[in-house]
Design a protein around this motif. Structure first.
Motif, PDB file in Angstrom:
ATOM      1  N   TYR A 157       0.833  -1.197   0.000  1.00 34.86           N
ATOM      2  CA  TYR A 157       0.000   0.000   0.000  1.00 34.86           C
ATOM      3  C   TYR A 157       0.871   1.252   0.000  1.00 34.86           C
ATOM      4  CZ  TYR A 157      -3.814  -3.063   1.656  1.00 34.86           C
ATOM      5  OH  TYR A 157      -4.753  -4.050   1.790  1.00 34.86           O
ATOM      6  N   SER A 194      -5.777   5.557   0.411  1.00 39.26           N
ATOM      7  CA  SER A 194      -4.560   5.427  -0.386  1.00 39.26           C
ATOM      8  C   SER A 194      -4.072   6.819  -0.789  1.00 39.26           C
ATOM      9  CB  SER A 194      -4.820   4.596  -1.641  1.00 39.26           C
ATOM     10  OG  SER A 194      -5.654   5.314  -2.543  1.00 39.26           O
ATOM     11  N   ILE A 217      -7.852   1.621   4.691  1.00 39.06           N
ATOM     12  CA  ILE A 217      -6.975   0.584   5.232  1.00 39.06           C
ATOM     13  C   ILE A 217      -6.841   0.794   6.739  1.00 39.06           C
ATOM     14  CG2 ILE A 217      -4.656  -0.418   5.137  1.00 39.06           C
ATOM     15  CD1 ILE A 217      -6.374  -0.739   2.580  1.00 39.06           C
TER      16      ILE A 217
END
Length: 312
Positions: A157, A194, A217
Motif C-alpha cells: 500500500y 490510499s 486501510i
C-alpha cells in the motif's frame, strides 16, 4: 512554501550585498545558478540577493566540512542550501515531545539479536517528501503502517499522509507537528485512504474530507518499544523513531554523528548494519542523503533509541 526570516537576516543582507555582487567566487555563482535550476527556485529580486548570501555561507561550510578528513560523513548542496539554520529548523523540524519528557543519558545495550547481526528493509519502503510541511510525524506513522502491511501481510500500500495531516487533529497539529504513535493509533481506529485517492498537498489548512465509497486501510494498533529492543523490533519490520535532526540539513552520505538529543523530528528506522549503525529513512525526498536514507552512528546517536513505536 518558504519563509524568508528577513528581519533576522537584515544585517547580514545589508553588509553582504556589495560582496556578493563584486567578489563572489565564480564557482559559488555557478553553483547557485545550478541549484536554482535543479530545485526550481524562483525569487523576487530582493529575496534573491538575500538567498544568495545564505547559499554562499552554506556552500562554504559544505566545502570546509568535506575538506576535513576526520569527518565520518559528507555533506552536499540540496534543497535546503538557501535556508538559514533557523529557517530549516522552524519549517522542517516540528515534532513536539510529550509534556515533561526528557531524554535519558543511560547507556543502552540492544538485546534479542546476535552480535554483528544486520538487517536492511530499504527495498521494502518508499521514500517520500514532506516538502515545506513539518509533518515528519505523519510520514513516519504512515511509513510504519505501510511497512507492517508490506512485510507482515505481503500487501503493498501507498497510503495518504495528507489524510492524516488533515484529519488527525485531537492532539496532532498537521504541518505544525504531531506524535507518530497517535498517528498510527488514528489509522487503527479510523482507517486511512490510499495516496492516490487522497493526494498530498503539503498544506496545513486543508479541511478533513471523507471519500465515501472509497475503501480505507486499517492496522490493529500501535506498540511502544523499549530502548533496549529497537534492533529486535526492526528485525521484524521498520519502526518509527524520534531524533534530533538539527544538523541533518546537508547530509549526503557516510556515518552521521553530529547531533545532541533535542528531539525535533520523526523518521523510520529500517535497519542496522553489522557495526550497529542505524539505517534511517527520512521524508525529505531522494535528493537528500543516500537517496533519502541516512546511516546513523550506533548507540543513542541523535536520541534515536529514546522514543520508538511500531504498527501492529
Amino acid at each position: 512554501m518558504q519563509k524568508t526570516f528577513l528581519v533576522s537576516g537584515l544585517t547580514l543582507l545589508l553588509t553582504s550585498i556589495g560582496s556578493i555582487q563584486n567578489h563572489q567566487p565564480d564557482d559559488v555563482s555557478l553553483a547557485f545558478q545550478e541549484f536554482k535550476k535543479k530545485y526550481q527556485k524562483s525569487y523576487t529580486i530582493p529575496e534573491e540577493i538575500f538567498r544568495r548570501v545564505i547559499f554562499r555561507s552554506n556552500y562554504e561550510k559544505i566545502q570546509a566540512h568535506n575538506s576535513d578528513k576526520t569527518q565520518t560523513y559528507s555533506v552536499d548542496v540540496n534543497q535546503f542550501t538557501d535556508f538559514s539554520q533557523d529557517e530549516f529548523v522552524a519549517i522542517q523540524l516540528s515534532f513536539i515531545p510529550p509534556s515533561g519528557w526528557k531524554p535519558s543519558d543511560e547507556e543502552v545495550i540492544q538485546v534479542g539479536v546476535e552480535p554483528n547481526d544486520s538487517v536492511d528493509w530499504r527495498s521494502k519502503v518508499r521514500v517520500k517528501n514532506q516538502q515545506w510541511c513539518g509533518a515528519g510525524w505523519a510520514f513516519s506513522a504512515v511509513g510504519a503502517v505501510e511497512a507492517f502491511f508490506k512485510i507482515k501481510k505481503n500487501l503493498d500500500y501507498s497510503l495518504s499522509e495528507q489524510y492524516l495531516i488533515d484529519c488527525d487533529r485531537t492532539k496532532n497539529k498537521g504541518c505544525l507537528g504531531g506524535h507518530p504513535d497517535l498517528g498510527i493509533k488514528y489509522i487503527a481506529n479510523y482507517g486511512i485512504y490510499s495516496e492516490s485517492a487522497y493526494i498530498y498537498a503539503g498544506d496545513r489548512n486543508q479541511v478533513c474530507t471523507q471519500l465515501y465509497g472509497i475503501h480505507k486501510i486499517k492496522n490493529s494498533g500501535v506498540q511502544s518499544i523499549e530502548k533496549t529492543g529497537l534492533k529486535a523490533a526492526i528485525k521484524e519490520y521498520p519502526i518509527t523513531v524520534s531524533v534530533d535532526a538539527t544538523n541533518w540539513n546537508h547530509y549526503k552520505e557516510g556515518v552521521f554523528n553530529n547531533c545532541n538529543k533535542n528531539i525535533n523530528h520523526v523518521v523510520l528506522a529500517v535497519g542496522y548494519d553489522s557495526k550497529g549503525n542505524w539505517i534511517i529513512k527520512n521524508s525529505w525526498g531522494t535528493t537528500w542523503g543516500e537517496q533519502g536514507f541516512m546511516t546513523l552512528k550506533a548507540g543513542d546517536t541523535c536520541g534515536v533509541t529514546q522514543m520508538a513505536f511500531k504498527a501492529i
